[in-house]
Motif scaffolding. Structure first.
Motif, PDB file in Angstrom:
ATOM      1  N   SER A  41       0.858  -1.192   0.000  1.00 30.77           N
ATOM      2  CA  SER A  41       0.000   0.000   0.000  1.00 30.77           C
ATOM      3  C   SER A  41       0.883   1.227   0.000  1.00 30.77           C
ATOM      4  CB  SER A  41      -0.952   0.017   1.206  1.00 30.77           C
ATOM      5  OG  SER A  41      -0.237  -0.040   2.422  1.00 30.77           O
ATOM      6  N   LEU A  42       0.367   2.305  -0.568  1.00 31.71           N
ATOM      7  CA  LEU A  42       1.112   3.559  -0.651  1.00 31.71           C
ATOM      8  C   LEU A  42       0.109   4.687  -0.409  1.00 31.71           C
ATOM      9  CD1 LEU A  42       3.757   4.461  -3.377  1.00 31.71           C
ATOM     10  CD2 LEU A  42       2.283   6.174  -2.312  1.00 31.71           C
ATOM     11  N   TRP A  43       0.308   5.382   0.683  1.00 32.88           N
ATOM     12  CA  TRP A  43      -0.668   6.358   1.167  1.00 32.88           C
ATOM     13  C   TRP A  43      -0.180   7.777   0.900  1.00 32.88           C
ATOM     14  CZ3 TRP A  43      -5.175   4.461   3.420  1.00 32.88           C
ATOM     15  CH2 TRP A  43      -5.179   3.077   3.665  1.00 32.88           C
ATOM     16  N   VAL A  44      -1.066   8.584   0.329  1.00 33.30           N
ATOM     17  CA  VAL A  44      -0.756   9.988   0.069  1.00 33.30           C
ATOM     18  C   VAL A  44      -1.759  10.860   0.827  1.00 33.30           C
ATOM     19  CG1 VAL A  44       0.290   9.525  -2.174  1.00 33.30           C
ATOM     20  CG2 VAL A  44      -2.150  10.024  -2.045  1.00 33.30           C
ATOM     21  N   PRO A  45      -1.343  12.053   1.293  1.00 30.40           N
ATOM     22  CA  PRO A  45      -2.252  12.914   2.059  1.00 30.40           C
ATOM     23  C   PRO A  45      -3.499  13.269   1.264  1.00 30.40           C
ATOM     24  CG  PRO A  45       0.011  13.694   2.216  1.00 30.40           C
ATOM     25  CD  PRO A  45       0.008  12.636   1.157  1.00 30.40           C
ATOM     26  N   ALA A  46      -4.637  13.314   1.978  1.00 37.89           N
ATOM     27  CA  ALA A  46      -5.908  13.645   1.327  1.00 37.89           C
ATOM     28  C   ALA A  46      -6.914  14.099   2.373  1.00 37.89           C
ATOM     29  CB  ALA A  46      -6.461  12.441   0.571  1.00 37.89           C
ATOM     30  N   ASP A  47      -7.351  15.366   2.276  1.00 43.27           N
ATOM     31  CA  ASP A  47      -8.467  15.878   3.085  1.00 43.27           C
ATOM     32  C   ASP A  47      -8.296  15.588   4.577  1.00 43.27           C
ATOM     33  OD1 ASP A  47      -9.722  16.704   0.704  1.00 43.27           O
ATOM     34  OD2 ASP A  47     -10.654  14.737   0.447  1.00 43.27           O
ATOM     35  N   GLY A  48      -7.123  15.890   5.095  1.00 41.64           N
ATOM     36  CA  GLY A  48      -6.884  15.694   6.515  1.00 41.64           C
ATOM     37  C   GLY A  48      -6.542  14.274   6.887  1.00 41.64           C
ATOM     38  N   GLY A  49      -6.600  13.358   5.925  1.00 39.60           N
ATOM     39  CA  GLY A  49      -6.233  11.970   6.172  1.00 39.60           C
ATOM     40  C   GLY A  49      -5.275  11.519   5.104  1.00 39.60           C
ATOM     41  N   SER A  50      -5.437  10.300   4.634  1.00 37.17           N
ATOM     42  CA  SER A  50      -4.596   9.793   3.563  1.00 37.17           C
ATOM     43  C   SER A  50      -5.362   8.751   2.765  1.00 37.17           C
ATOM     44  CB  SER A  50      -3.285   9.205   4.100  1.00 37.17           C
ATOM     45  OG  SER A  50      -3.551   8.152   5.002  1.00 37.17           O
ATOM     46  N   THR A  51      -4.933   8.549   1.523  1.00 36.20           N
ATOM     47  CA  THR A  51      -5.587   7.613   0.610  1.00 36.20           C
ATOM     48  C   THR A  51      -4.545   6.664   0.049  1.00 36.20           C
ATOM     49  OG1 THR A  51      -7.291   9.214  -0.008  1.00 36.20           O
ATOM     50  CG2 THR A  51      -6.878   7.405  -1.549  1.00 36.20           C
ATOM     51  N   ASN A  52      -4.889   5.390   0.042  1.00 37.27           N
ATOM     52  CA  ASN A  52      -4.030   4.382  -0.576  1.00 37.27           C
ATOM     53  C   ASN A  52      -4.285   4.394  -2.078  1.00 37.27           C
ATOM     54  OD1 ASN A  52      -2.474   2.117  -1.203  1.00 37.27           O
ATOM     55  ND2 ASN A  52      -4.088   0.684  -0.604  1.00 37.27           N
ATOM     56  N   VAL A  53      -3.216   4.562  -2.878  1.00 34.51           N
ATOM     57  CA  VAL A  53      -3.381   4.748  -4.321  1.00 34.51           C
ATOM     58  C   VAL A  53      -2.835   3.576  -5.135  1.00 34.51           C
ATOM     59  CG1 VAL A  53      -3.452   7.268  -4.167  1.00 34.51           C
ATOM     60  CG2 VAL A  53      -1.238   6.104  -4.480  1.00 34.51           C
ATOM     61  N   VAL A  54      -2.543   2.443  -4.491  1.00 33.28           N
ATOM     62  CA  VAL A  54      -2.073   1.268  -5.228  1.00 33.28           C
ATOM     63  C   VAL A  54      -2.929   0.062  -4.858  1.00 33.28           C
ATOM     64  CG1 VAL A  54       0.285   2.164  -5.307  1.00 33.28           C
ATOM     65  CG2 VAL A  54      -0.340   0.510  -3.545  1.00 33.28           C
ATOM     66  N   LEU A  55      -2.998  -0.890  -5.779  1.00 29.29           N
ATOM     67  CA  LEU A  55      -3.738  -2.119  -5.529  1.00 29.29           C
ATOM     68  C   LEU A  55      -2.850  -3.112  -4.783  1.00 29.29           C
ATOM     69  CD1 LEU A  55      -5.601  -2.715  -8.926  1.00 29.29           C
ATOM     70  CD2 LEU A  55      -6.063  -1.036  -7.112  1.00 29.29           C
ATOM     71  N   GLY A  56      -3.476  -3.970  -3.993  1.00 30.00           N
ATOM     72  CA  GLY A  56      -2.715  -4.959  -3.235  1.00 30.00           C
ATOM     73  C   GLY A  56      -3.622  -5.966  -2.576  1.00 30.00           C
ATOM     74  N   HIS A  57      -3.017  -6.944  -1.909  1.00 30.78           N
ATOM     75  CA  HIS A  57      -3.735  -7.948  -1.145  1.00 30.78           C
ATOM     76  C   HIS A  57      -3.637  -7.630   0.337  1.00 30.78           C
ATOM     77  CE1 HIS A  57      -4.020 -10.323  -4.802  1.00 30.78           C
ATOM     78  NE2 HIS A  57      -2.714 -10.284  -4.944  1.00 30.78           N
ATOM     79  N   SER A  58      -4.591  -8.135   1.091  1.00 35.44           N
ATOM     80  CA  SER A  58      -4.638  -7.807   2.522  1.00 35.44           C
ATOM     81  C   SER A  58      -3.870  -8.792   3.386  1.00 35.44           C
ATOM     82  CB  SER A  58      -6.091  -7.740   3.000  1.00 35.44           C
ATOM     83  OG  SER A  58      -6.752  -8.974   2.751  1.00 35.44           O
ATOM     84  N   ASP A  59      -3.405  -9.923   2.802  1.00 31.02           N
ATOM     85  CA  ASP A  59      -2.641 -10.885   3.584  1.00 31.02           C
ATOM     86  C   ASP A  59      -1.731 -11.674   2.659  1.00 31.02           C
ATOM     87  OD1 ASP A  59      -4.314 -12.774   2.319  1.00 31.02           O
ATOM     88  OD2 ASP A  59      -5.671 -12.860   4.026  1.00 31.02           O
ATOM     89  N   ALA A  60      -0.827 -12.443   3.275  1.00 29.61           N
ATOM     90  CA  ALA A  60       0.146 -13.207   2.496  1.00 29.61           C
ATOM     91  C   ALA A  60      -0.530 -14.236   1.603  1.00 29.61           C
ATOM     92  CB  ALA A  60       1.134 -13.898   3.445  1.00 29.61           C
ATOM     93  N   GLU A  61      -1.641 -14.808   2.066  1.00 29.85           N
ATOM     94  CA  GLU A  61      -2.338 -15.815   1.271  1.00 29.85           C
ATOM     95  C   GLU A  61      -2.739 -15.268  -0.094  1.00 29.85           C
ATOM     96  OE1 GLU A  61      -6.339 -18.664   1.414  1.00 29.85           O
ATOM     97  OE2 GLU A  61      -5.930 -17.241   3.042  1.00 29.85           O
ATOM     98  N   GLY A  62      -3.157 -13.993  -0.135  1.00 30.53           N
ATOM     99  CA  GLY A  62      -3.540 -13.391  -1.404  1.00 30.53           C
ATOM    100  C   GLY A  62      -2.385 -13.307  -2.381  1.00 30.53           C
ATOM    101  N   TYR A  63      -1.200 -12.980  -1.873  1.00 32.39           N
ATOM    102  CA  TYR A  63      -0.031 -12.873  -2.749  1.00 32.39           C
ATOM    103  C   TYR A  63       0.407 -14.236  -3.270  1.00 32.39           C
ATOM    104  CZ  TYR A  63       0.440  -7.950  -1.712  1.00 32.39           C
ATOM    105  OH  TYR A  63       0.207  -6.595  -1.627  1.00 32.39           O
ATOM    106  N   VAL A  64       0.140 -15.300  -2.520  1.00 29.20           N
ATOM    107  CA  VAL A  64       0.474 -16.640  -2.976  1.00 29.20           C
ATOM    108  C   VAL A  64      -0.589 -17.150  -3.950  1.00 29.20           C
ATOM    109  CG1 VAL A  64       0.801 -19.033  -2.257  1.00 29.20           C
ATOM    110  CG2 VAL A  64       1.764 -17.171  -0.888  1.00 29.20           C
ATOM    111  N   ARG A  65      -1.854 -17.013  -3.578  1.00 28.07           N
ATOM    112  CA  ARG A  65      -2.934 -17.546  -4.411  1.00 28.07           C
ATOM    113  C   ARG A  65      -2.998 -16.836  -5.758  1.00 28.07           C
ATOM    114  NH1 ARG A  65      -8.813 -18.100  -1.828  1.00 28.07           N
ATOM    115  NH2 ARG A  65      -7.615 -19.640  -0.630  1.00 28.07           N
ATOM    116  N   TYR A  66      -2.757 -15.534  -5.753  1.00 30.10           N
ATOM    117  CA  TYR A  66      -2.866 -14.752  -6.984  1.00 30.10           C
ATOM    118  C   TYR A  66      -1.505 -14.182  -7.375  1.00 30.10           C
ATOM    119  CZ  TYR A  66      -7.706 -15.169  -5.548  1.00 30.10           C
ATOM    120  OH  TYR A  66      -8.924 -15.678  -5.154  1.00 30.10           O
TER     121      TYR A  66
END
Length: 343
Positions: A41-66
């Motif tokens: 994930s790669l987060w850039v500042p946005a409206d007082g918070g931040s936004t992730n601007v890249v696609l990714g998986h939420s756990d290691a299983e996702g990176y293995v399965r796909y």
């Protein structure tokens, strides 16, 4: 912020995978994985918070399965396709692993993106991953040691890749980040505008293998010399476009230079890609079909992200007129990619 780390999951053999976050908590910060030396994930500042601007998986299983989605990973030894999974160097022909039709794609069935890298250095704004690739790994000659160093420098994220080998081989890596500047999970990138500093592209056959010499982008949908709406190109009626864009464009100039700019007109965010590699592969996530679940829980579909991959042209080990990816024994080869953010 100090470098933070957390357990990200386990591989099928039980090996743990760690995630590391570097950068500024109130600015740009990046979460990186030992697995594939990936940008998760790669987060850039946005409206007082931040936004992730890249696609990714939420756990290691996702990176293995796909794994074949290559989500944010470092790809190697050689990115893109090598025709017939063979190349000849210094009179010797090397047979590589086949994983895309008859071609070797992104380093083979178990390339760099499938490996767990070691962390050798880290600080609050930088981390270095290291990988040793043995002689004849995926068929490539020479034992190779590779370093991938990510650094956050204000509004710039840098990836420096360095390799040495004990005999002549090829080294043609890239980063396979998928961008969605509207925010991960926000839908398609049709309205994003893309500019690429390239007057030529490499035509390919139906299997993505170079089919002829470099050709002018003039009067084709692949003319990105001025900002172009991606949706218009992805659906253009042209012999080179079937499911979307998956083409290598020859970047004008040499050395570290501007390669591409991607802009989301709604959020106003943009990222400039700078590189010292000869080409950039534009890939509009043509085969996402809803099976892959992203970090937000959203299912990714065709066109939900765009990869801008600085690299050597496909099949350059067999096409020396396209570039020189050869790494000689004892030499050091370095490549640099910069992502510069605005908005």
């Amino acid at each position: 912020m100090a470098t933070s780390f957390r357990h990200f999951g386990n591989l099928p053999d039980g090996s743990p995978v760690t995630a590391f976050t570097i950068g500024d908590a109130d600015g740009i910060h990046v979460t990186l994985l030992e697995l594939g030396a990936a940008v998760q994930s790669l987060w850039v500042p946005a409206d007082g918070g931040s936004t992730n601007v890249v696609l990714g998986h939420s756990d290691a299983e996702g990176y293995v399965r796909y794994a074949d989605d290559y989500m944010g990973v470092v790809v190697g030894r050689y990115a893109n396709r090598i025709a017939n999974a063979t190349f000849t160097l210094d009179g010797q022909t090397h047979t590589l692993g086949v994983n895309n039709g008859s071609a070797c794609h992104h380093g083979g069935p178990e390339g760099f993106s499938h490996r767990v890298w070691s962390v050798t250095r880290s600080s609050s704004h930088s981390i270095t991953f290291e990988l040793t690739s043995p002689h004849l790994d995926q068929g490539f000659p020479g034992e190779m040691t590779v370093l991938a160093t990510y650094t956050v420098e204000g509004a710039v994220v840098v990836l420096e890749m360095e390799a040495t080998a004990d005999r002549a081989t090829v080294f043609g890596p890239t980063s396979h980040i998928y961008w969605n500047l509207a925010g991960e999970g926000s839908g398609g990138v049709d309205d994003h505008r893309l500019t690429v500093a390239a007057g030529q592209f490499l035509p390919v056959d139906d299997d993505g293998i170079p089919d002829g010499a470099l050709r002018s982008v003039a009067d084709t949908p692949l003319d990105f010399r001025h900002p172009v709406r991606l949706g218009n190109v992805m659906r253009a009626d042209h012999a080179q476009l079937h499911n979307g864009v998956d083409h290598s464009l020859h970047v004008t100039g040499h050395g570290l230079r501007h390669a591409a700019t991607l802009t989301d007109p709604v959020s106003g965010r943009s990222v400039e890609v700078h590189s010292d590699l000869p080409a950039v592969q534009v890939y509009t996530s043509n085969f996402f079909d809803g099976r892959t679940v992203g970090t937000s829980g959203t299912r990714y579909r065709q066109g939900d992200g765009v990869a801008l991959e600085p690299q050597f042209h496909p099949d350059t080990p067999n096409r020396p007129e396209l570039g020189d990816p050869v790494l000689r024994a004892g030499a050091v080869r370095k490549h640099r990619i910069e992502w510069r953010f605005q908005g």
